[in-house]
Scaffold this motif. Sequence first.
Motif, PDB file in Angstrom:
ATOM      1  N   CYS A 355      69.656   5.801  89.843  1.00  0.00           N
ATOM      2  CA  CYS A 355      70.429   5.249  90.819  1.00  0.00           C
ATOM      3  C   CYS A 355      70.344   4.637  92.291  1.00  0.00           C
ATOM      4  O   CYS A 355      69.445   5.411  92.989  1.00  0.00           O
ATOM      5  N   PRO A 356      70.085   3.398  92.428  1.00  0.00           N
ATOM      6  CA  PRO A 356      70.054   2.876  93.644  1.00  0.00           C
ATOM      7  C   PRO A 356      70.857   3.234  94.657  1.00  0.00           C
ATOM      8  O   PRO A 356      72.493   3.314  94.151  1.00  0.00           O
ATOM      9  N   VAL A 358      72.150   1.869  97.288  1.00  0.00           N
ATOM     10  CA  VAL A 358      72.721   0.546  97.445  1.00  0.00           C
ATOM     11  C   VAL A 358      72.571  -0.361  96.557  1.00  0.00           C
ATOM     12  O   VAL A 358      71.297  -0.306  96.326  1.00  0.00           O
ATOM     13  N   LYS A 359      73.142  -1.462  96.596  1.00  0.00           N
ATOM     14  CA  LYS A 359      72.802  -2.583  95.673  1.00  0.00           C
ATOM     15  C   LYS A 359      72.026  -3.406  96.355  1.00  0.00           C
ATOM     16  O   LYS A 359      72.103  -5.062  95.797  1.00  0.00           O
ATOM     17  N   LYS A 360      71.157  -3.508  97.401  1.00  0.00           N
ATOM     18  CA  LYS A 360      70.675  -4.416  98.236  1.00  0.00           C
ATOM     19  C   LYS A 360      69.399  -3.776  98.854  1.00  0.00           C
ATOM     20  O   LYS A 360      68.925  -2.652  98.345  1.00  0.00           O
ATOM     21  N   PRO A 364      67.814  -1.804  94.265  1.00  0.00           N
ATOM     22  CA  PRO A 364      67.890  -1.994  92.658  1.00  0.00           C
ATOM     23  C   PRO A 364      66.376  -2.121  91.924  1.00  0.00           C
ATOM     24  O   PRO A 364      66.389  -1.588  90.956  1.00  0.00           O
ATOM     25  N   ARG A 368      64.998   0.077  88.950  1.00  0.00           N
ATOM     26  CA  ARG A 368      64.905  -0.577  87.607  1.00  0.00           C
ATOM     27  C   ARG A 368      63.494  -0.163  87.060  1.00  0.00           C
ATOM     28  O   ARG A 368      63.378  -0.047  86.106  1.00  0.00           O
ATOM     29  N   TYR A 382      70.576   3.267  83.959  1.00  0.00           N
ATOM     30  CA  TYR A 382      70.463   2.751  85.173  1.00  0.00           C
ATOM     31  C   TYR A 382      71.734   2.399  85.475  1.00  0.00           C
ATOM     32  O   TYR A 382      72.575   2.022  84.724  1.00  0.00           O
ATOM     33  N   ASP A 383      72.179   2.920  86.788  1.00  0.00           N
ATOM     34  CA  ASP A 383      73.533   2.916  87.224  1.00  0.00           C
ATOM     35  C   ASP A 383      73.761   2.424  88.498  1.00  0.00           C
ATOM     36  O   ASP A 383      73.062   3.119  89.245  1.00  0.00           O
ATOM     37  N   GLN A 384      74.200   1.455  88.778  1.00  0.00           N
ATOM     38  CA  GLN A 384      74.478   0.962  90.245  1.00  0.00           C
ATOM     39  C   GLN A 384      75.946   0.718  90.518  1.00  0.00           C
ATOM     40  O   GLN A 384      76.235   0.343  91.769  1.00  0.00           O
ATOM     41  N   ALA A 385      76.782   0.927  89.475  1.00  0.00           N
ATOM     42  CA  ALA A 385      78.223   0.678  89.810  1.00  0.00           C
ATOM     43  C   ALA A 385      78.999   1.540  90.397  1.00  0.00           C
ATOM     44  O   ALA A 385      79.066   2.981  89.930  1.00  0.00           O
ATOM     45  N   ARG A 391      79.270   7.976  90.617  1.00  0.00           N
ATOM     46  CA  ARG A 391      78.234   7.892  89.520  1.00  0.00           C
ATOM     47  C   ARG A 391      77.808   9.138  89.163  1.00  0.00           C
ATOM     48  O   ARG A 391      77.293   9.420  88.061  1.00  0.00           O
TER      49      ARG A 391
END
Length: 447
Positions: A355-356, A358-360, A364, A368, A382-385, A391
């Motif tokens: 998991c990142p 944050v998405k920025k 990510p 990945r 992989y999960d960023q949601a 999560r």
Amino acid sequence: MKETSLDKIISLCKRRGFIFQSSEIYGGFGAVYDYGPLGTSLKNAISQRWMKAMTQMHENVVGLDSGILMHPKIWEASGHVGAFNDPLVDCKHCNARFRADELFEGNPDDGNWGEIQCPPCGTTGKLTEPRQFNLMFKTHVGPVEDDAAVAYLRPETAQGIYVNYLLVQGAMRLKIPFGIAQIGKAFRNEIVARNFIFRTREFEQMEMQYFVKPGRDEESMKSWKEERLNFYTDKLGIDSAKLRFQQHGEGELAHYAKEAWDIEYEFPFGWSEVEGVHNRTDFDLKQHQEHSGKNMQIFDQEANEKYFPYIIETSAGLNRMLLAILADAYWDDTENDRIVLKLHPSLAPVKAVVCPLVKKEGLPEIARKITDDLKSNFKVLYDQAGSIGKRYYRQDEMGTPYCITVDHQTSEDQTVTIRERDSQAQDRIGLDKLSEALSAKINDFSA
Ligand code: ATP
């Protein structure tokens, strides 16, 4: 001790893709279930473990995969055509249907059915006398549906082993004692199918038939009993307090058995059988010799004699084993307001999620890359949601043992956090050591 209702397990299984009701869009289909992505993976992990324990760990036990459809005479010889019956009772008031042994202990013919109350509707005097009902699914082979074309879907995998045992023994140059192990579908037209995947009409068996010299059967029974019980604790991680043996009494013994024990697990609906360990004697082989006219005796070179071996059978239901694992692993962690499947890491369908935080800010991309690097060794996601807490909790329900989080520190010092599912403890670890550390953790539990 934790108490888990079956409904909670059923709901989790659907929500997370372990098990679905068959044909749901058509209102479901009686007592058949479909296994979703996680259920398939867990089921495969269990069956591989069983096969390994049987064949890799025993030089004298080999595998087989026989047909579901077999010559119909096999089922006459085995006694299934004549005797594979459950006496059945109907309530004329509410149309409920029962196996006679659910309402009356002992010989159904001795029951005073006119005075027994129907459990769901409470009416007395409306139960029918027990009627025999054959549990085998019948079909026809070829275009003409006449008696000559009748075939059955196998109700147990064992017979496929018996009819092939001399071929296997010759091909593999096996000396007695030896065993043949098989995993496959079996079908029984169960009258009362209930308790989710516990009793279904289509299920999978994992059976091992061990051929021994007569006279050696009792000692062999003893050692297989012990080995099979240990499998549940040592190889599946099931709580030993929830396992026990139950012996079949005189009246309960199957027509072919000399001695029979059930391994039972304490399910949310009570103690119930997961596996049977049976001494089937030489009954089946003698029957097959009589019905086929072919020799079914083995030549024992060491003893320089021919005889019908005795057979010790270990017969487990894969689906019941899976249900026991799920029931054992289900943990309502009320303190942290989460549900956790405490699966043995080596059995868990997904080993880790990356998991990142944050998405920025490049996180990510790093996450990945880590996912790609790990995926040839383990099943990782992989999960960023959503929020990181959500999560984690999603993975806890799936039984995923580790969550790897990429945060701002990762790009500075090439480290990530690993969160452990049950304790929620987090450690920081260098990326160069990640794969090795995960392997060690998973293999540490591995059987
Ligand atoms: P039960 O008394 O519960 O009907 P059984 O004694 O008939 O079971 P066996 O014939 O000994 O069962 O079959 C061996 C194993 O196969 C069982 O221990 C169980 O795990 C599995 N099994 C049997 N019937 C079913 C079913 N209808 N659904 C799922 N698993 C089954």
